[in-house]
Design an enzyme around this catalytic site. Structure first.
Site: not given
Ligand code: ATP
Ligand code: MG
Length: 439
Positions: A177-178, A180, A283
């Site tokens: 989606g985006g 972080v 999820d």
């Molecule tokens: P999807 O978009 O398919 O759910 P994802 O969970 O890997 O995949 P994001 O939710 O965008 O993707 O997160 C990207 C990465 O950012 C994560 O894999 C994690 O390592 C990091 N991340 C997300 N939230 C936090 C947080 N609150 N603190 C530290 N790291 C984070």
């Protein structure tokens, strides 16, 4: 100002740090340190040794904003404590309050059986010459630190987050989606994780998403990521949450069962909490399970906003391999589907690889084939049983929330011990850092 760019840790570098060493059943000793951020764990132990010569102290504790005691046993955990303390100092400065000393509680040596399970050695050198001597003080009990944290949470929860107050730093990761980012919230001095998602939607839908996200302010569990606020700027939404310094579980290698058990109990508690609020996670997967150096485990990215989920789904590419068979077949989604995803996630974390053959071109094989099973010889019988039950093909045969909590694999780790996860996260981060070499 320099500290805006470098963050609270650097901003405090030249400031004097006062550590208040609490003495059991009596007062406290104040120790003034002139090189706070460089302070080593063994230096603190040395000073505690001077203050409490009778006891053999191998660790100490500090209190977080909720009054929970966090143990410090290594330089890495010291860094986590100092970083937490400096962020509270920032809060006190922002709120015009007096700066509280850093209170620590020495912990006496445990019986040998419990001690040093990971072979960590405490190097007891001569007294730290570069630091000032400890000074005895009266120790007035104070809870203003906790109050200010609660006030800050209230301010943050009032929707006062906005783009101008945020300084984006490193990219933590990209998802479907985006992106972080690790970010610094200037007014509060807090480090945040901000997820930025591009969404080309109408103003009406933007408003709907914002109101659907409201429920996140009410989520209050130590197993769910803290939510600070969200805002739209043009065609993108920024969702601000608590930063977890250990990141997500997908980037860790095979996790040993005794650590995984402690992670599992937190995840089960987090899910049970969400379900009690009638929220399905939707999820559950290792990248949505976050850990920190304090040994906390928290869930993130659960589907509270239908509209947000739908809007992301329009641009979503790829497959969600953690989906339960009934969901892949387009049947009804329920708590049991979250339970499947819990099972497959923990199977992956235990094996160190995704349990189905990769690449998984057709999700249909999850529907058609028998569920994978953990190799019995490699893992304990309760663990194998737990995963097998979670991954029953028939949703109704999977454990209900109370059965998850009551399962022998989960029960045996229900001791509130955060040390195991904390040590494991600190170790893994240290390893990662040494592999990457100097910055
Ligand atoms: P999807 O978009 O398919 O759910 P994802 O969970 O890997 O995949 P994001 O939710 O965008 O993707 O997160 C990207 C990465 O950012 C994560 O894999 C994690 O390592 C990091 N991340 C997300 N939230 C936090 C947080 N609150 N603190 C530290 N790291 C984070
Ligand atoms: Mg995610």
């Amino acid at each position: 100002m320099l500290w805006l760019a470098l963050g609270p840790f650097h901003a405090m570098e030249n400031q004097v740090l006062v550590i208040r060493i609490k003495i059991p059943n009596s007062g406290a000793v104040d120790w003034t340190v002139h090189s706070g951020p460089q302070l080593l764990f063994r230096d603190v132990l040395d000073v505690i040794g001077q203050v409490l010569p009778e006891a053999t102290t191998t660790a100490f504790e500090y209190e977080d904003e909720d009054g929970d005691r966090i143990t410090v046993r290594s330089d890495e955990e010291m860094k986590a404590m100092l970083s937490y303390y400096y962020s509270t100092v920032m809060e006190q400065q922002v709120n015009g309050q007096l700066i509280e000393p850093l209170q620590i509680f020495p912990r006496a040596c445990k019986p040998p059986g419990e001690r040093n399970i990971h072979g960590l050695k405490v190097n007891t050198r001569a007294g730290p010459s570069q630091h000032d001597s400890p000074v005895v003080s009266d120790s007035r009990p104070s809870n203003s630190l906790k109050k200010s944290s609660a006030e800050l949470r209230k301010i943050l929860a009032n929707g006062q987050m906005n783009e101008q107050d945020i300084r984006y730093r490193d990219t933590l990761g990209h998802g479907n989606g985006g992106t972080v980012y690790k970010a610094y919230h200037v007014p509060s001095g807090k480090i945040l994780a901000v997820k930025v998602i591009l969404l080309d939607i109408t103003l009406e839908l933007q408003k709907q998403i914002m109101s659907e996200l409201e429920i996140l302010y009410k989520c209050d569990s130590s197993y769910i990521i803290g939510f600070y606020g969200a805002f739209f700027v043009e065609n993108r939404i920024s969702i601000c949450t608590e930063f977890m310094d250990g990141g997500s579980l997908d980037v860790y290698r095979k996790i040993p069962e005794h650590v995984l058990g402690r992670i599992a109990i937190a995840v089960v508690k987090g899910l049970t909490y969400l379900w009690s609020l009638k929220i399905l996670h939707r999820d559950v997967k290792p990248s949505n399970m976050l850990v920190n150096t304090r040994g906390q485990v928290k869930l993130c990215d659960f589907g509270v906003s239908t509209q947000l989920v739908n809007s992301i789904a329009k641009t979503y590419v790829g497959t969600n391999a953690y989906m339960a068979p009934e969901r892949i077949s387009g049947e009804q989604y329920g708590i049991h589907s979250d339970v499947w995803s819990l099972g497959i996630s923990f199977m992956e974390l235990a094996l160190g690889r995704f349990p189905y053959p990769q690449p998984l071109q057709l999700l249909q094989c999850i529907v058609d084939e028998d569920s994978p099973v953990l190799p019995v010889g490699e893992f304990s019988e309760p663990f194998v049983h737990f995963i097998t039950q979670c991954m029953r093909k028939q949703p109704k045969e999977r454990p209900a929330p109370e059965d998850l909590m009551g399962h022998p694999f989960i029960m045996q780790f229900n001791d509130g011990n955060a040390t195991v996860v904390s040590m494991w996260v600190c170790r893994a981060l240290e390893e990662r850092r040494s592999q990457q070499g100097p910055p």
